[in-house]
Enzyme design. Structure first.
Site, PDB file in Angstrom:
ATOM      1  N   ASP A   1     -27.711 -41.944  46.376  1.00  0.00           N
ATOM      2  CA  ASP A   1     -29.154 -41.984  46.122  1.00  0.00           C
ATOM      3  C   ASP A   1     -29.440 -43.169  45.209  1.00  0.00           C
ATOM      4  O   ASP A   1     -29.724 -43.006  44.014  1.00  0.00           O
ATOM      5  CB  ASP A   1     -29.612 -40.665  45.518  1.00  0.00           C
ATOM      6  CG  ASP A   1     -29.357 -39.516  46.473  1.00  0.00           C
ATOM      7  OD1 ASP A   1     -30.137 -39.339  47.404  1.00  0.00           O
ATOM      8  OD2 ASP A   1     -28.338 -38.812  46.314  1.00  0.00           O
TER       9      ASP A   1
ATOM     10  N   HIS B   1     -20.649 -30.321  48.119  1.00  0.00           N
ATOM     11  CA  HIS B   1     -19.654 -30.912  49.013  1.00  0.00           C
ATOM     12  C   HIS B   1     -18.823 -31.899  48.204  1.00  0.00           C
ATOM     13  O   HIS B   1     -19.035 -32.060  46.991  1.00  0.00           O
ATOM     14  CB  HIS B   1     -20.349 -31.567  50.205  1.00  0.00           C
ATOM     15  CG  HIS B   1     -21.447 -32.515  49.837  1.00  0.00           C
ATOM     16  ND1 HIS B   1     -21.222 -33.665  49.121  1.00  0.00           N
ATOM     17  CD2 HIS B   1     -22.791 -32.462  50.042  1.00  0.00           C
ATOM     18  CE1 HIS B   1     -22.357 -34.303  48.935  1.00  0.00           C
ATOM     19  NE2 HIS B   1     -23.340 -33.590  49.469  1.00  0.00           N
TER      20      HIS B   1
ATOM     21  N   HIS C   1     -20.539 -34.242  45.647  1.00  0.00           N
ATOM     22  CA  HIS C   1     -20.827 -33.616  44.351  1.00  0.00           C
ATOM     23  C   HIS C   1     -19.543 -33.463  43.541  1.00  0.00           C
ATOM     24  O   HIS C   1     -19.522 -33.708  42.332  1.00  0.00           O
ATOM     25  CB  HIS C   1     -21.424 -32.214  44.547  1.00  0.00           C
ATOM     26  CG  HIS C   1     -22.716 -32.175  45.291  1.00  0.00           C
ATOM     27  ND1 HIS C   1     -22.828 -31.596  46.538  1.00  0.00           N
ATOM     28  CD2 HIS C   1     -23.960 -32.614  44.971  1.00  0.00           C
ATOM     29  CE1 HIS C   1     -24.088 -31.681  46.951  1.00  0.00           C
ATOM     30  NE2 HIS C   1     -24.796 -32.297  46.022  1.00  0.00           N
TER      31      HIS C   1
ATOM     32  N   MET D   1     -28.522 -30.038  43.581  1.00  0.00           N
ATOM     33  CA  MET D   1     -29.360 -29.012  44.208  1.00  0.00           C
ATOM     34  C   MET D   1     -28.470 -28.006  44.940  1.00  0.00           C
ATOM     35  O   MET D   1     -28.956 -27.252  45.797  1.00  0.00           O
ATOM     36  CB  MET D   1     -30.364 -29.654  45.162  1.00  0.00           C
ATOM     37  CG  MET D   1     -31.312 -30.595  44.420  1.00  0.00           C
ATOM     38  SD  MET D   1     -32.902 -30.803  45.230  1.00  0.00           S
ATOM     39  CE  MET D   1     -32.417 -31.535  46.756  1.00  0.00           C
ATOM     40  N   GLY D   2     -27.182 -27.996  44.625  1.00  0.00           N
ATOM     41  CA  GLY D   2     -26.280 -27.007  45.230  1.00  0.00           C
ATOM     42  C   GLY D   2     -25.851 -27.387  46.626  1.00  0.00           C
ATOM     43  O   GLY D   2     -25.964 -28.555  47.025  1.00  0.00           O
TER      44      GLY D   2
ATOM     45  N   GLY E   1     -24.709 -39.990  41.995  1.00  0.00           N
ATOM     46  CA  GLY E   1     -24.045 -40.663  43.112  1.00  0.00           C
ATOM     47  C   GLY E   1     -24.821 -41.886  43.569  1.00  0.00           C
ATOM     48  O   GLY E   1     -26.053 -41.862  43.644  1.00  0.00           O
ATOM     49  N   GLN E   2     -24.086 -42.921  43.932  1.00  0.00           N
ATOM     50  CA  GLN E   2     -24.690 -44.139  44.493  1.00  0.00           C
ATOM     51  C   GLN E   2     -25.402 -43.841  45.818  1.00  0.00           C
ATOM     52  O   GLN E   2     -26.287 -44.570  46.243  1.00  0.00           O
ATOM     53  CB  GLN E   2     -23.584 -45.194  44.687  1.00  0.00           C
ATOM     54  CG  GLN E   2     -24.012 -46.478  45.340  1.00  0.00           C
ATOM     55  CD  GLN E   2     -25.058 -47.235  44.530  1.00  0.00           C
ATOM     56  OE1 GLN E   2     -25.092 -47.140  43.296  1.00  0.00           O
ATOM     57  NE2 GLN E   2     -25.921 -47.968  45.206  1.00  0.00           N
TER      58      GLN E   2
ATOM     59  N   SER F   1     -23.719 -35.227  52.728  1.00  0.00           N
ATOM     60  CA  SER F   1     -25.042 -34.819  52.248  1.00  0.00           C
ATOM     61  C   SER F   1     -25.232 -33.351  52.590  1.00  0.00           C
ATOM     62  O   SER F   1     -24.773 -32.895  53.651  1.00  0.00           O
ATOM     63  CB  SER F   1     -26.118 -35.653  52.953  1.00  0.00           C
ATOM     64  OG  SER F   1     -27.380 -35.029  52.835  1.00  0.00           O
TER      65      SER F   1
HETATM   66  P1  AMP Z   1     -28.210 -33.476  45.477  1.00  0.00           P
HETATM   67  O1  AMP Z   1     -27.580 -32.127  45.376  1.00  0.00           O
HETATM   68  O2  AMP Z   1     -28.356 -33.965  46.876  1.00  0.00           O
HETATM   69  O3  AMP Z   1     -29.450 -33.615  44.639  1.00  0.00           O
HETATM   70  O4  AMP Z   1     -27.166 -34.474  44.832  1.00  0.00           O
HETATM   71  C1  AMP Z   1     -26.695 -34.297  43.526  1.00  0.00           C
HETATM   72  C2  AMP Z   1     -25.933 -35.523  43.108  1.00  0.00           C
HETATM   73  O5  AMP Z   1     -24.828 -35.727  43.986  1.00  0.00           O
HETATM   74  C3  AMP Z   1     -26.785 -36.797  43.173  1.00  0.00           C
HETATM   75  O6  AMP Z   1     -26.488 -37.610  42.051  1.00  0.00           O
HETATM   76  C4  AMP Z   1     -26.327 -37.422  44.443  1.00  0.00           C
HETATM   77  O7  AMP Z   1     -26.486 -38.827  44.463  1.00  0.00           O
HETATM   78  C5  AMP Z   1     -24.853 -37.048  44.464  1.00  0.00           C
HETATM   79  N1  AMP Z   1     -24.337 -37.126  45.830  1.00  0.00           N
HETATM   80  C6  AMP Z   1     -24.843 -36.561  46.943  1.00  0.00           C
HETATM   81  N2  AMP Z   1     -24.135 -36.917  48.033  1.00  0.00           N
HETATM   82  C7  AMP Z   1     -23.156 -37.749  47.585  1.00  0.00           C
HETATM   83  C8  AMP Z   1     -22.083 -38.472  48.235  1.00  0.00           C
HETATM   84  N3  AMP Z   1     -21.890 -38.405  49.533  1.00  0.00           N
HETATM   85  N4  AMP Z   1     -21.275 -39.220  47.446  1.00  0.00           N
HETATM   86  C9  AMP Z   1     -21.475 -39.292  46.111  1.00  0.00           C
HETATM   87  N5  AMP Z   1     -22.452 -38.636  45.452  1.00  0.00           N
HETATM   88  C10 AMP Z   1     -23.279 -37.882  46.172  1.00  0.00           C
END
Ligand code: AMP
Length: 297
Positions: A151, A35, A38, A31-32, A148-149, A186
């Site tokens: 979630d 960090h 990602h 979702m952009g 990512g683990q 996050s």
């Molecule tokens: P999001 O942008 O929050 O939807 O996350 C996109 C992907 O990045 C998802 O598969 C998340 O699980 C992964 N992700 C987010 N934060 C972390 C983290 N701290 N470590 C590893 N993967 C992450």
């Protein structure tokens, strides 16, 4: 690097790469507000695949009413700069209308797994996740997709989705990236002020405490949860929403922890106005030894 906004262009690009050049394609759905968490997924995708597609889409259907969809951080320029360092070939950044055109009316529900924890706290969340991933998978047709683990429940939902609906995509799950304090990275951490950020380290401290108690031999799920709860309660800025101890693969609730299967300890905590989630997986020593044996030459 090309930024693609249209579904049709995205699918024709990856179709060509697959058919004419026999390339393997990796998709990193995000979702952009990218960090290091990602970027760890992007690095692995870069290593495993010929072509890397990173999708950047703040998916409205996975947010409930009153959640943070409107204020969720968005910065495609900065995301693009970060991805340029990894030679990512394509960013797929569609508009909401591109993904959900007028009269959109088909949703995907992963039953059971979606109805616990995050699914209870955020009704409809996993329906939104499963639906957007179905659209992304059908558009890009990736050989591998990276998650990512962090979630944990999402990884189980997406694995089930791919198996049940026969997607030709392998799901790769990578470890949670943390700050030195233990706080999981996050995009929502940007909501925290300095004091809250310090307080937010309590999530990992609580999980680590449960791990310690487990290592000392405790096998009662309730007692592990209590050990973690006590740590959260000791932080005045933190309010525990849930803590759960389940089988790490089926998410079945546990009373007594077996020494045969991995266990997921997951929690959601409010720090001020911000809701954060985190988890760890406890692996039985015997299973670890077996994995080590398999790995040794
Ligand atoms: P999001 O942008 O929050 O939807 O996350 C996109 C992907 O990045 C998802 O598969 C998340 O699980 C992964 N992700 C987010 N934060 C972390 C983290 N701290 N470590 C590893 N993967 C992450």
């Amino acid at each position: 690097m090309e930024i693609i906004n249209r579904r049709q262009r995205m699918s024709s690009v990856t179709r060509k790469l697959r058919r004419e050049q026999d390339k393997t394609i990796g998709l990193v759905p995000t979702m952009g507000a990218l960090h290091e968490g990602h970027l760890s997924l992007v690095r692995e995708a870069r290593q495993m695949c010929d072509v890397v597609v990173v999708s950047v889409f703040v998916n409205p259907t996975q947010f409930g009413p009153g959640e943070d969809f409107a204020r969720y951080p968005r910065d495609l320029t900065q995301d693009t700069t970060r991805l340029a360092d990894y030679n990512v070939e394509y960013i797929f950044a569609p508009t909401v209308e591109e993904i959900y055109p007028k009269n959109f009316s088909t949703y995907v529900t992963v039953e059971g797994l979606s109805e616990q924890l995050e699914g209870v706290a955020r009704p409809g969340h996993f329906r939104g996740v499963a639906t957007v991933l179905t659209i992304l998978f059908n558009t890009v047709r990736p050989d591998f997709a990276f998650f990512g683990q962090k979630d944990a429940q999402q990884t189980l939902v997406v694995k089930r989705l791919v198996r049940d609906l026969a997607f030709d995509t392998e799901i790769v799950v990578l470890p949670t990236v943390r700050e030195d304090s233990g706080l999981a990275l996050s995009s929502r951490n940007t909501y925290l002020d300095n004091e809250e950020r310090r307080a937010a380290a309590v999530l990992y401290r609580a999980l680590s405490q449960a791990r310690e108690v487990y290592k000392e031999g405790e096998r009662s799920a309730r007692r592990l949860a209590e050990a973690a709860r006590d740590v959260v309660d000791s932080e005045p800025r933190a309010r525990l929403e849930y803590i759960s101890v389940t089988d790490a693969e089926t998410m079945e609730k546990l009373d007594k922890i077996s020494d045969e299967r991995p266990v997921l300890i997951a929690l959601a905590v409010h720090i001020g106005r911000t809701r954060l989630i985190d988890n760890i997986v406890l692996r039985p020593a015997r299973q670890k030894a077996r994995t080590a044996e398999l790995k040794s030459p």
